[in-house]
Design a protein around this motif. Sequence first.
Motif, PDB file in Angstrom:
ATOM      1  N   TYR A 137      20.950 -39.515 -28.665  1.00  0.00           N
ATOM      2  CA  TYR A 137      20.979 -38.321 -27.828  1.00  0.00           C
ATOM      3  C   TYR A 137      22.287 -38.277 -27.045  1.00  0.00           C
ATOM      4  CZ  TYR A 137      16.070 -37.161 -28.715  1.00  0.00           C
ATOM      5  OH  TYR A 137      14.889 -36.791 -29.308  1.00  0.00           O
ATOM      6  N   THR A 138      22.552 -37.125 -26.468  1.00  0.00           N
ATOM      7  CA  THR A 138      23.763 -36.913 -25.680  1.00  0.00           C
ATOM      8  C   THR A 138      23.381 -36.445 -24.285  1.00  0.00           C
ATOM      9  OG1 THR A 138      25.027 -36.307 -27.656  1.00  0.00           O
ATOM     10  CG2 THR A 138      25.949 -35.664 -25.531  1.00  0.00           C
ATOM     11  N   ALA A 139      24.026 -36.985 -23.282  1.00  0.00           N
ATOM     12  CA  ALA A 139      23.841 -36.546 -21.900  1.00  0.00           C
ATOM     13  C   ALA A 139      25.120 -35.866 -21.431  1.00  0.00           C
ATOM     14  CB  ALA A 139      23.503 -37.725 -20.995  1.00  0.00           C
ATOM     15  N   LEU A 140      24.970 -34.856 -20.584  1.00  0.00           N
ATOM     16  CA  LEU A 140      26.106 -34.088 -20.079  1.00  0.00           C
ATOM     17  C   LEU A 140      26.150 -34.224 -18.560  1.00  0.00           C
ATOM     18  CD1 LEU A 140      25.606 -30.899 -22.281  1.00  0.00           C
ATOM     19  CD2 LEU A 140      27.246 -32.741 -22.653  1.00  0.00           C
ATOM     20  N   VAL A 141      27.159 -34.924 -18.069  1.00  0.00           N
ATOM     21  CA  VAL A 141      27.306 -35.147 -16.641  1.00  0.00           C
ATOM     22  C   VAL A 141      28.409 -34.248 -16.102  1.00  0.00           C
ATOM     23  CG1 VAL A 141      28.948 -37.055 -16.980  1.00  0.00           C
ATOM     24  CG2 VAL A 141      27.631 -36.902 -14.848  1.00  0.00           C
ATOM     25  N   SER A 142      28.224 -33.761 -14.892  1.00  0.00           N
ATOM     26  CA  SER A 142      29.193 -32.859 -14.281  1.00  0.00           C
ATOM     27  C   SER A 142      30.516 -33.583 -14.069  1.00  0.00           C
ATOM     28  CB  SER A 142      28.661 -32.335 -12.947  1.00  0.00           C
ATOM     29  OG  SER A 142      29.656 -31.607 -12.256  1.00  0.00           O
ATOM     30  N   ALA A 143      31.623 -32.910 -14.401  1.00  0.00           N
ATOM     31  CA  ALA A 143      32.944 -33.494 -14.194  1.00  0.00           C
ATOM     32  C   ALA A 143      33.347 -33.471 -12.726  1.00  0.00           C
ATOM     33  CB  ALA A 143      33.985 -32.752 -15.030  1.00  0.00           C
ATOM     34  N   LYS A 144      32.737 -32.593 -11.944  1.00  0.00           N
ATOM     35  CA  LYS A 144      33.080 -32.467 -10.520  1.00  0.00           C
ATOM     36  C   LYS A 144      32.146 -33.279  -9.643  1.00  0.00           C
ATOM     37  CE  LYS A 144      34.071 -29.069  -6.911  1.00  0.00           C
ATOM     38  NZ  LYS A 144      34.189 -27.620  -6.565  1.00  0.00           N
ATOM     39  N   LEU A 150      23.167 -32.375 -16.440  1.00  0.00           N
ATOM     40  CA  LEU A 150      22.488 -31.165 -16.887  1.00  0.00           C
ATOM     41  C   LEU A 150      21.121 -31.571 -17.409  1.00  0.00           C
ATOM     42  CD1 LEU A 150      22.547 -28.104 -17.707  1.00  0.00           C
ATOM     43  CD2 LEU A 150      23.436 -28.869 -19.917  1.00  0.00           C
ATOM     44  N   GLY A 151      20.057 -30.989 -16.856  1.00  0.00           N
ATOM     45  CA  GLY A 151      18.713 -31.375 -17.267  1.00  0.00           C
ATOM     46  C   GLY A 151      17.710 -30.251 -17.075  1.00  0.00           C
ATOM     47  N   PHE A 152      16.593 -30.343 -17.807  1.00  0.00           N
ATOM     48  CA  PHE A 152      15.532 -29.333 -17.748  1.00  0.00           C
ATOM     49  C   PHE A 152      14.179 -30.047 -17.724  1.00  0.00           C
ATOM     50  CE2 PHE A 152      19.198 -27.495 -19.808  1.00  0.00           C
ATOM     51  CZ  PHE A 152      19.311 -26.249 -19.220  1.00  0.00           C
ATOM     52  N   ASN A 153      13.236 -29.472 -16.966  1.00  0.00           N
ATOM     53  CA  ASN A 153      11.895 -30.055 -16.902  1.00  0.00           C
ATOM     54  C   ASN A 153      11.067 -29.626 -18.109  1.00  0.00           C
ATOM     55  OD1 ASN A 153      11.080 -27.401 -16.398  1.00  0.00           O
ATOM     56  ND2 ASN A 153      10.899 -27.718 -14.195  1.00  0.00           N
ATOM     57  N   ARG A 154       9.777 -29.986 -18.112  1.00  0.00           N
ATOM     58  CA  ARG A 154       8.935 -29.700 -19.266  1.00  0.00           C
ATOM     59  C   ARG A 154       8.707 -28.211 -19.488  1.00  0.00           C
ATOM     60  NH1 ARG A 154       4.205 -34.385 -18.923  1.00  0.00           N
ATOM     61  NH2 ARG A 154       5.630 -36.177 -19.117  1.00  0.00           N
ATOM     62  N   GLY A 161      20.979 -31.192 -10.086  1.00  0.00           N
ATOM     63  CA  GLY A 161      21.770 -32.344 -10.506  1.00  0.00           C
ATOM     64  C   GLY A 161      21.559 -33.570  -9.652  1.00  0.00           C
ATOM     65  N   SER A 162      21.263 -33.372  -8.367  1.00  0.00           N
ATOM     66  CA  SER A 162      21.067 -34.510  -7.467  1.00  0.00           C
ATOM     67  C   SER A 162      19.781 -35.271  -7.766  1.00  0.00           C
ATOM     68  CB  SER A 162      21.050 -34.024  -6.011  1.00  0.00           C
ATOM     69  OG  SER A 162      20.034 -33.045  -5.819  1.00  0.00           O
ATOM     70  N   ARG A 163      18.893 -34.698  -8.572  1.00  0.00           N
ATOM     71  CA  ARG A 163      17.624 -35.330  -8.900  1.00  0.00           C
ATOM     72  C   ARG A 163      17.588 -35.870 -10.328  1.00  0.00           C
ATOM     73  NH1 ARG A 163      13.327 -30.895  -6.329  1.00  0.00           N
ATOM     74  NH2 ARG A 163      14.109 -31.000  -4.175  1.00  0.00           N
ATOM     75  N   THR A 164      18.736 -36.057 -10.918  1.00  0.00           N
ATOM     76  CA  THR A 164      18.808 -36.493 -12.308  1.00  0.00           C
ATOM     77  C   THR A 164      19.492 -37.853 -12.408  1.00  0.00           C
ATOM     78  OG1 THR A 164      20.929 -35.353 -12.660  1.00  0.00           O
ATOM     79  CG2 THR A 164      18.912 -34.133 -13.176  1.00  0.00           C
ATOM     80  N   THR A 165      19.120 -38.582 -13.458  1.00  0.00           N
ATOM     81  CA  THR A 165      19.780 -39.831 -13.830  1.00  0.00           C
ATOM     82  C   THR A 165      19.908 -39.870 -15.348  1.00  0.00           C
ATOM     83  OG1 THR A 165      17.692 -41.068 -13.980  1.00  0.00           O
ATOM     84  CG2 THR A 165      18.826 -41.067 -11.849  1.00  0.00           C
ATOM     85  N   GLN A 166      20.757 -40.733 -15.829  1.00  0.00           N
ATOM     86  CA  GLN A 166      21.003 -40.778 -17.269  1.00  0.00           C
ATOM     87  C   GLN A 166      19.779 -41.235 -18.052  1.00  0.00           C
ATOM     88  OE1 GLN A 166      23.179 -43.962 -19.442  1.00  0.00           O
ATOM     89  NE2 GLN A 166      24.864 -42.493 -19.507  1.00  0.00           N
ATOM     90  N   ARG A 167      18.898 -42.011 -17.440  1.00  0.00           N
ATOM     91  CA  ARG A 167      17.738 -42.554 -18.151  1.00  0.00           C
ATOM     92  C   ARG A 167      16.617 -41.534 -18.320  1.00  0.00           C
ATOM     93  NH1 ARG A 167      17.024 -48.694 -15.642  1.00  0.00           N
ATOM     94  NH2 ARG A 167      19.113 -49.457 -16.224  1.00  0.00           N
ATOM     95  N   GLN A 168      16.643 -40.451 -17.592  1.00  0.00           N
ATOM     96  CA  GLN A 168      15.578 -39.462 -17.683  1.00  0.00           C
ATOM     97  C   GLN A 168      15.657 -38.698 -19.004  1.00  0.00           C
ATOM     98  OE1 GLN A 168      16.273 -37.045 -14.231  1.00  0.00           O
ATOM     99  NE2 GLN A 168      15.292 -38.477 -12.825  1.00  0.00           N
ATOM    100  N   GLN A 169      14.493 -38.446 -19.601  1.00  0.00           N
ATOM    101  CA  GLN A 169      14.462 -37.676 -20.844  1.00  0.00           C
ATOM    102  C   GLN A 169      14.885 -36.232 -20.620  1.00  0.00           C
ATOM    103  OE1 GLN A 169      10.741 -37.998 -22.895  1.00  0.00           O
ATOM    104  NE2 GLN A 169      10.827 -40.222 -23.072  1.00  0.00           N
TER     105      GLN A 169
END
Length: 210
Positions: A137-144, A150-154, A161-169
């Motif tokens: 899979y690919t994760a997209l992190v903000s450059a700024k 970048l993430g979406f819930n179910r 963005g402040s509530r996301t981490t790379q390990r989250q699906q």
Amino acid sequence: MSLLPSRFIYLCLHFLVLYFQLQESQQSSADFRFYIENHTRNPDDLSRKQVRIYQLYSRTTGKHVQILGKKINANGDDGGKYALLVVETETFGSHIRIKGKESEHYICMNEKGKIVGRPDGRKQECVFVEEFLENNYTALVSAKYKGWYLGFNRKGRPKKGSRTTQRQQEVHFMKRHPKGRVDPLEEFRFTTVTKRTRRARRLKPNPKRN
């Protein structure tokens, strides 16, 4: 004895030429390093860009990211016109800008971590960095905003963005070609083997036995 002064002058000139060549090579290498650093930190419109069109499959929703305009969600169908994304990659690094092919709006993240669509994607808030994960899979992190993904819930709604981490699906995506299009570089085709296909193979007559 008359040859010694001329030989001495020749050697001095030779070392002088080597000295100037060495100075010139050092200057050119320094200029090249400055060029790379300058274009990596501040990419401009003169830099060559790679433009690709594909879909982003969300691991959480099982759907695709779609840009409707100012609103963005992960509920797009495979092959949907709003799910077609134009991805612009800078010449240096893995910095990308994602634009909807139909809406012509870019995915951006504001200072509050909210995902919004904007018609102008030249700001740093609209630049993301690709991170390739071990699970394909690919994760997209903000450059700024470092560490904001970048993430979406179910339900397909954007996460802050402040509530996301790379390990989250919720931040895991997979690149997919639009429905009906095949990658020209694809060399292999896979066939799903089921019980029915195995039974058909066993019942298929062998012409060599005749």
